[in-house]
Design an enzyme around this catalytic site. Structure first.
Site, mmCIF file in Angstrom:
data_model
loop_
_atom_site.group_PDB
_atom_site.id
_atom_site.type_symbol
_atom_site.label_atom_id
_atom_site.label_comp_id
_atom_site.label_asym_id
_atom_site.label_seq_id
_atom_site.Cartn_x
_atom_site.Cartn_y
_atom_site.Cartn_z
ATOM 1 N N TYR A 50 0.846 -1.206 0.000
ATOM 2 C CA TYR A 50 0.000 0.000 0.000
ATOM 3 C C TYR A 50 0.879 1.253 0.000
ATOM 4 C CZ TYR A 50 -3.887 3.063 1.057
ATOM 5 O OH TYR A 50 -4.839 4.046 0.991
ATOM 6 N N TYR A 103 -5.067 6.519 -7.218
ATOM 7 C CA TYR A 103 -5.442 6.233 -5.840
ATOM 8 C C TYR A 103 -6.876 5.737 -5.727
ATOM 9 C CZ TYR A 103 -5.353 6.783 -0.758
ATOM 10 O OH TYR A 103 -5.377 6.562 0.598
#
Lengths: 113, 383
Positions: B285, B335
């Site tokens: 991440y 994102y």
């Protein structure tokens, strides 16, 4: 060495102190809490220098926010009142508490004695 | 019993979708269901996560015209959620609560509410109100505060952040979905303007409008479907103690040099049944470049303080020992709060990632989240 007192919440049960007002102790879950002033002396734990404001309207930059570990054992965020970069572990003292701005804290660097 | 991801779907990732989050969610879910070789009528569960910025699962179930709805779940979370939600759907399938679940994240993250800007939406918690007075209000600033402490403790430096971005640009340059393309030199890295020191503009993820979805079902069902299943070996969710009142409330958190990935690693590897030395690739991440260093070291993939050298050695490249963020990461692909990192892992296990395909890949670890709480899981081509 002088410092402006920092208002903290603390637990009568376990003796720990912290900055954000909470309904119970985050260390022992006790509810016998008190509010009081603590020494504003501490050491720099980490920091960020904001080079670009992401707020609307933008805030003047640059400025530095420091995370300070107070001697009484609580971690607080505050403004760093200096233009140079902080150093990890640097001795700092609270020099301003702005009651009208949610109690915003400002710290200045102090010489080790 | 095991479950597997059998379908993935995306919308285009754009600066302005010109449509609703429900429309985006449905586009991605329909694509994922079709990719699996299924029809909407085969789906009996819908799950999503959002921060008040997306269409809920019930609306997607309605838009898919599902007649049988056994499982609807909305998590009020951001980047911590994608692996966690997949693990919850896995648990639901194993418990007999659902058979086949579509999991999505849909948002107008660029043209609508922007996560990176501020956290002032709604009535602020006291911790948030305090930080507003200081001018400590935005996601990059919180991450920079953690990154600085990580650098203090591990000796990591700006060159290590540059290495993360440069390595991921190699992949994104070869990823047609990526919104940030073009390889990056070290000199170009240092020309990028500082946002919140030590993080520069190129260290920050690019917010986008779009959606991504995956379909999870039992491995027994998966074997009859179109693609080679990406088998869920296991995973974990964790938070350390005293995560605070909100994302930026670090005053009760003891250690800014270790995030949720460090907290969950023992359970992750135990539940997955393999160790960090066995895994073939990692989708870490990366809302910001610094979190790749945290993730690699937190999961035990690299010794503490060694992530920068590891990346510079080429180990995270497509022919390296541990390819990392093979879509270019959230930094470059866009994102979608990490949902797309799961989808990328599935495509890699199928051998279907174009020039970015990692040869002979057998397993991938995927992580979600980079602050106090988060999740991770291991997907594999074989049991």
């Amino acid at each position: 060495m002088t410092s402006t007192a920092v208002p903290l919440q603390s637990c009568r049960g376990c003796g720990r102190a912290w900055h954000t007002v909470l309904p119970s102790c985050p260390y022992c879950a006790g509810i016998d809490l008190e509010r009081g002033d603590a020494s504003g002396l501490g050491r720099v734990y980490s920091w960020v220098t904001v080079a670009r404001s992401l707020e609307d309207p933008p805030r003047p930059v640059p400025y530095t926010i420091i995370a300070v570990d107070l001697d009484v054992g609580a971690r607080v965020f505050g403004r760093y009142d200096a233009t140079e970069e902080p150093v990890a572990g640097e001795r700092v003292a609270c020099c301003r508490v702005e009651a009208e701005r949610n109690g915003a804290l400002t710290f200045r660097s102090v010489k080790e004695t | 019993m095991r479950t597997a991801i059998v379908g993935v779907g995306y919308t285009p990732l754009t600066p302005n979708s010109g449509t609703t989050t429900l429309d985006l969610a449905l586009q991605a879910c329909r694509a994922a269901i079709a990719d699996a070789g299924l029809k909407p009528a085969d789906i009996d569960g819908v799950a999503s996560y959002s921060m008040g910025d997306s269409a809920p699962a019930q609306s997607v179930a309605t838009g898919l015209a599902m007649e049988t709805i056994d499982y609807l779940l909305d998590l009020s979370l951001g980047g911590q959620a994608p692996c966690y939600l997949t693990l919850l759907a896995d648990a639901a399938i194993k418990a007999g609560m659902a058979k086949t679940v579509v999991i999505y994240r849909a948002l107008n993250g660029r043209s609508g509410a922007r996560i990176g800007r501020t956290d002032t939406h709604g009535a602020p918690a006291p911790s948030t109100a305090y930080r507003q007075a200081l001018g400590f209000t935005a996601y990059p600033q919180y991450m920079a505060m953690w990154a600085r402490r990580f650098m203090i403790e591990t000796g990591a430096n700006e060159d290590d952040l540059a290495a993360v971005v440069m390595a991921q640009r190699w992949y994104s340059h070869r990823n047609p979905r990526a919104v940030v393309r073009g390889e990056l030199t070290r000199e170009q890295y240092y020309q990028s303007p500082m946002v919140a020191s030590p993080l520069r503009a190129v260290d920050c993820t690019r917010e986008v409008d779009g959606a991504c979805a995956v379909v999870l079902t039992s491995l027994d069902r998966a074997r009859d479907l179109r693609h080679k299943p990406a088998i869920l070996l296991g995973g974990a969710y964790a938070s350390g103690a005293r995560p605070g009142l909100d994302m930026g409330d670090g005053t009760l958190w003891a250690d800014y040099a270790r995030n949720c990935q460090h907290m969950l690693r023992e359970r992750l590897w135990r539940n997955a049944g393999i160790g960090p030395q066995d895994v073939g690739a990692a989708e870490i991440y990366d809302c910001f470049s610094s979190t790749v260093l945290f993730g690699l070291e937190g999961l035990g993939l690299v010794p503490k303080g060694g992530a920068g050298d590891f990346i510079r050695s080429g180990a995270t490249g497509v022919t390296g020992k541990l390819p990392v963020n093979t879509h270019g990461g959230l930094l470059c692909e866009g994102y979608l709060h990490g949902m797309n990192s799961i989808a990328e892992a599935v495509l890699q296990l199928r051998g279907d990632a174009g020039e970015r395909t990692v040869a002979g890949l057998e397993s991938v670890v995927v992580t979600s989240g980079a602050l106090m709480d988060g999740s991770a899981m291991v997907l594999a081509g074989h049991e």
